[in-house]
Design an enzyme around this catalytic site. Sequence first.
Site, PDB file in Angstrom:
ATOM      1  N   GLU A   1      26.958 -30.556 -37.122  1.00 31.57           N
ATOM      2  CA  GLU A   1      25.556 -30.859 -36.827  1.00 31.57           C
ATOM      3  C   GLU A   1      25.119 -32.241 -37.325  1.00 31.57           C
ATOM      4  O   GLU A   1      24.034 -32.715 -36.995  1.00 31.57           O
ATOM      5  CB  GLU A   1      24.647 -29.783 -37.435  1.00 31.57           C
TER       6      GLU A   1
ATOM      7  N   PHE B   1      30.467 -42.895 -42.616  1.00 37.30           N
ATOM      8  CA  PHE B   1      31.272 -41.669 -42.589  1.00 37.30           C
ATOM      9  C   PHE B   1      31.675 -41.301 -44.017  1.00 37.30           C
ATOM     10  O   PHE B   1      32.605 -41.875 -44.578  1.00 37.30           O
ATOM     11  CB  PHE B   1      32.516 -41.898 -41.721  1.00 37.30           C
TER      12      PHE B   1
ATOM     13  N   SER C   1      43.674 -22.183 -41.034  1.00 38.92           N
ATOM     14  CA  SER C   1      44.877 -21.788 -40.295  1.00 38.92           C
ATOM     15  C   SER C   1      44.702 -21.881 -38.780  1.00 38.92           C
ATOM     16  O   SER C   1      45.596 -21.499 -38.031  1.00 38.92           O
ATOM     17  CB  SER C   1      45.269 -20.362 -40.691  1.00 38.92           C
TER      18      SER C   1
ATOM     19  N   ARG D   1      38.259 -35.498 -54.377  1.00 38.05           N
ATOM     20  CA  ARG D   1      37.529 -36.582 -53.710  1.00 38.05           C
ATOM     21  C   ARG D   1      36.023 -36.500 -53.939  1.00 38.05           C
ATOM     22  O   ARG D   1      35.283 -37.364 -53.492  1.00 38.05           O
ATOM     23  CB  ARG D   1      37.855 -36.575 -52.213  1.00 38.05           C
TER      24      ARG D   1
ATOM     25  N   HIS E   1      40.446 -25.322 -35.531  1.00 37.95           N
ATOM     26  CA  HIS E   1      39.027 -25.625 -35.710  1.00 37.95           C
ATOM     27  C   HIS E   1      38.820 -26.938 -36.475  1.00 37.95           C
ATOM     28  O   HIS E   1      37.967 -27.756 -36.124  1.00 37.95           O
ATOM     29  CB  HIS E   1      38.357 -24.457 -36.446  1.00 37.95           C
TER      30      HIS E   1
ATOM     31  N   ALA F   1      32.173 -31.840 -46.044  1.00 38.08           N
ATOM     32  CA  ALA F   1      33.549 -31.516 -46.414  1.00 38.08           C
ATOM     33  C   ALA F   1      34.111 -30.547 -45.385  1.00 38.08           C
ATOM     34  O   ALA F   1      33.569 -29.462 -45.184  1.00 38.08           O
ATOM     35  CB  ALA F   1      33.600 -30.892 -47.806  1.00 38.08           C
ATOM     36  N   VAL F   2      35.178 -30.980 -44.728  1.00 35.80           N
ATOM     37  CA  VAL F   2      35.864 -30.132 -43.763  1.00 35.80           C
ATOM     38  C   VAL F   2      37.274 -29.915 -44.306  1.00 35.80           C
ATOM     39  O   VAL F   2      38.026 -30.872 -44.501  1.00 35.80           O
ATOM     40  CB  VAL F   2      35.908 -30.774 -42.360  1.00 35.80           C
TER      41      VAL F   2
END
Length: 157
Positions: free
Chosen positions: A59, A114, A86, A128, A89, A81-82
């Site tokens: 979003e 970014f 498994s 991070r 996605h 955070a992505v």
Amino acid sequence: MPKLMEAGLSAKGKTFALIASRFNDFITDRLVSGAVDALVRNGAADKDIHLVKVPGAFEIPLLAKKMAEKGEYDAIVCLGAVIRGSTPHFDYVCAEVSKGIAQVSLEFSVPVIFGIVTTDTIEQAIERAGTKAGNKGWNAAVSAVEMANLMEVVTRA
């Protein structure tokens, strides 16, 4: 000798939007803290830092576009955070978020930074967000300050 155009890191008098994902908030809250700290340490006033939280990283580009349309911000910092799971996605979300953020920046000629941490593991994300690998929120905010100033330098040149 070429003319070098550089910009400083003073955030004084500038207005920043921070857009942060609520998903993985144990990471994104640290990124937000790092970003706010970097902006304030470089001279931004608290009143000139506007934070908006969105459900997830996907979003973020839409809200970045809405904030850019307002024309009130010298830079927009996107934080999230992505973390790989498994399924594919992760790949879809990361690709679309990075494209969307870049598109907004180009469409509105405003720095849209970014600051999305994309990692294979939770441990890498934690690193991070303020431990071993520094704080990517801090880094993104410093980039926002420099780019906001550089946009002014180039416009005046």
